[in-house]
Design a protein around this motif. Structure first.
Motif, short mmCIF file in Angstrom:
data_model
loop_
_atom_site.label_atom_id
_atom_site.label_comp_id
_atom_site.label_asym_id
_atom_site.label_seq_id
_atom_site.Cartn_x
_atom_site.Cartn_y
_atom_site.Cartn_z
N LEU A 1 0.67 -1.32 -0.12
CA LEU A 1 -0.11 -0.02 -0.13
C LEU A 1 0.96 1.07 -0.17
O LEU A 1 0.63 2.44 -0.55
CB LEU A 1 -1.06 0.12 1.13
CG LEU A 1 -2.23 -0.95 1.09
CD1 LEU A 1 -3.07 -0.99 2.37
CD2 LEU A 1 -2.97 -0.54 -0.36
N ILE A 2 2.02 1.33 0.70
CA ILE A 2 2.89 2.47 0.78
C ILE A 2 3.09 2.95 -0.75
O ILE A 2 2.95 4.00 -1.09
CB ILE A 2 3.91 2.19 1.93
CG1 ILE A 2 3.51 2.15 3.06
CG2 ILE A 2 4.99 3.38 1.62
CD1 ILE A 2 4.39 1.93 4.33
N PRO A 3 4.05 1.95 -1.49
CA PRO A 3 3.90 2.38 -2.73
C PRO A 3 2.83 2.74 -3.68
O PRO A 3 2.91 3.86 -4.33
CB PRO A 3 4.72 1.22 -3.27
CG PRO A 3 5.19 0.30 -2.21
CD PRO A 3 4.28 0.73 -1.04
N ILE A 4 1.91 1.99 -3.44
CA ILE A 4 0.85 2.60 -4.19
C ILE A 4 0.23 4.04 -3.92
O ILE A 4 -0.19 4.67 -4.74
CB ILE A 4 -0.54 1.62 -3.84
CG1 ILE A 4 -0.35 0.27 -4.72
CG2 ILE A 4 -1.98 2.12 -4.18
CD1 ILE A 4 -1.41 -0.89 -4.36
N ILE A 5 0.21 4.49 -2.49
CA ILE A 5 -0.19 5.53 -2.28
C ILE A 5 0.73 6.61 -2.79
O ILE A 5 0.51 7.67 -3.32
CB ILE A 5 -0.04 5.63 -0.73
CG1 ILE A 5 -1.29 4.78 -0.07
CG2 ILE A 5 -0.18 7.06 -0.25
CD1 ILE A 5 -1.19 4.77 1.40
N GLU A 6 2.20 6.49 -2.87
CA GLU A 6 3.06 7.21 -3.50
C GLU A 6 2.85 7.74 -4.81
O GLU A 6 2.85 8.74 -5.38
CB GLU A 6 4.72 6.84 -3.24
CG GLU A 6 5.19 7.18 -1.84
CD GLU A 6 5.40 8.43 -1.47
OE1 GLU A 6 5.78 9.43 -2.49
OE2 GLU A 6 4.93 9.04 -0.43
#
Length: 397
Positions: free
Chosen positions: A108-113
């Motif tokens: 999720l963290i890369p998706i959010i970025e």
């Protein structure tokens, strides 16, 4: 973010007939060796669960970093350390890591970025095998994106499909759902899968088995070209290699665990019921021990789950149950009551093995043997999470 479109090759469905027919013909007796369910815990503690690397060094947006720290995440877990930077670079990935190791935040963290860079034109689709897992992923996304004007929605069976139409009127950066409901919405022309940039199959080993692969294949075909594909799970089925290769292009492979071993933080033991003794009485006697504070009790059948929950309540042990015949509202209420301690025991079929992320589950009890080792790994993975020690007890004949 890598903006090169790719992935025109869909996952191929294996031959072998109707998946529903296979489920009906499932063996009634497990053939697993009971010795597999006995293992001393070798706890690594938080030190083995987390690395020394801080989120500060990833170059994340300030608001996302603030939300990460607000959740109490100080340092990266092992799976996060190995996954986040390659995913930020736009690489495809197959990642294997034990349950409770921080996989959801890892993707999720890369998706959010990526979403922050172009929110109007970014859509990630996260496909899960269970409703509960879908809801938990969206809950995690919302906490990580608090105050960031990024939007998500969950689309699962057992809910009013008309309300799904309303959700889709807004631009969503993250769509989470189970295959059947996603295909239904696509058939109704209210969900345009061609707009998906990033595809995530969470618990991909389950998503690519005979029960789901036909639906997953349809979803992949409708998405067509996409920029990034991520496969995450706790276990790996070697027979699925051809399917996996058809989904990924030049992927990074991350294996924090072998994909076939149980969590080292779980103390595993078996109980043999003496001939002539009532099995339920043996179970009820276990609950005299106050250390069985928060317990998930697994059965193979829905009928037995209902019966055990009723008998536990009659014995003065607070209990609830979830399985596929219960409405989604009922299942949500049972999990909430289990989380807040209203009920001590949650009786479940394997619908919960991949769908419950509840902190501090003290014990998992297998009242009936699972049919496969993968099912066992996912069941007992509900305890011993985030570096803590858990306990698994399996009844054997």
């Amino acid at each position: 973010m890598n903006t090169t479109k790719k992935h025109t090759k869909p996952a191929a469905a294996p031959r072998g007939g109707n998946p529903d027919r296979r489920q009906v013909k499932k063996k009634k007796e497990s053939t697993l060796d009971p010795k597999l369910f006995v293992k001393k815990a070798q706890p690594s503690g938080q030190e083995g669960f987390r690395t020394e690397k801080s989120f500060d060094g990833l170059g994340l947006s300030s608001k996302l970093l603030q939300n990460i720290l607000a959740k109490g995440y100080q340092t990266l877990t092992n799976i996060q350390e190995q996954s986040i930077l390659p995913l930020l670079d736009g690489r495809d990935m197959m990642a294997i890591s034990k349950t409770g190791s921080g996989k959801t935040a890892a993707f999720l963290i890369p998706i959010i970025e990526h979403a922050l860079k172009d929110p109007r034109n970014f859509t990630a689709l996260v496909v899960t095998p269970t409703r509960e897992l879908a809801l938990q992923i969206e809950e995690e996304f919302k906490s990580l994106t608090f105050g960031m004007q990024l939007y998500s929605a969950t689309f699962i069976g057992g809910t009013n499909i008309n309300s799904d139409h309303t959700k889709l009127e807004r631009k969503l950066q993250v769509i989470v759902g189970t295959p059947g409901r996603l295909l239904d919405l696509s058939d109704r022309k209210v969900l345009d899968l061609r707009k998906v940039n990033t595809l995530v199959l969470d618990e991909f080993d389950r998503m690519l088995d005979m029960g789901f692969v036909l639906d997953v294949n349809k979803l992949v075909n409708r998405i067509g070209k996409r920029e990034q594909t991520l496969l995450f799970s706790a276990t790996l089925e070697p027979a699925q290699k051809k399917l996996i290769d058809g989904l990924l292009t030049n992927p990074i492979e991350v294996k924090v665990t072998s994909g076939s071993s149980t969590n080292e933080n779980i103390e595993q033991q078996t109980i043999r019921v003496p001939e002539g003794q009532d099995k339920f009485e043996v179970l009820a006697d276990l609950f005299r021990n106050p250390e069985l504070e928060k317990v998930i009790l697994f059965t193979e059948t829905k009928r037995l789950a209902d019966r055990l929950a009723k008998k536990l309540i009659q014995s003065g042990i607070s209990a609830g149950q979830i399985h596929g015949d219960k409405s989604q509202n009922f299942r949500n209420r049972m999990i909430d009551e289990f989380k807040n301690g209203t009920i001590r025991v949650l009786v479940a079929t394997d619908v919960a093995a991949r769908g419950i992320d509840v902190a501090d589950v003290s014990h998992v009890i297998n009242y009936q043997l699972p049919m496969t080792m993968d099912a066992y790994i996912h069941r007992i993975g509900r305890t011993g999470r985030a570096g803590k020690v858990g306990h698994a007890i399996t009844f054997v004949n």
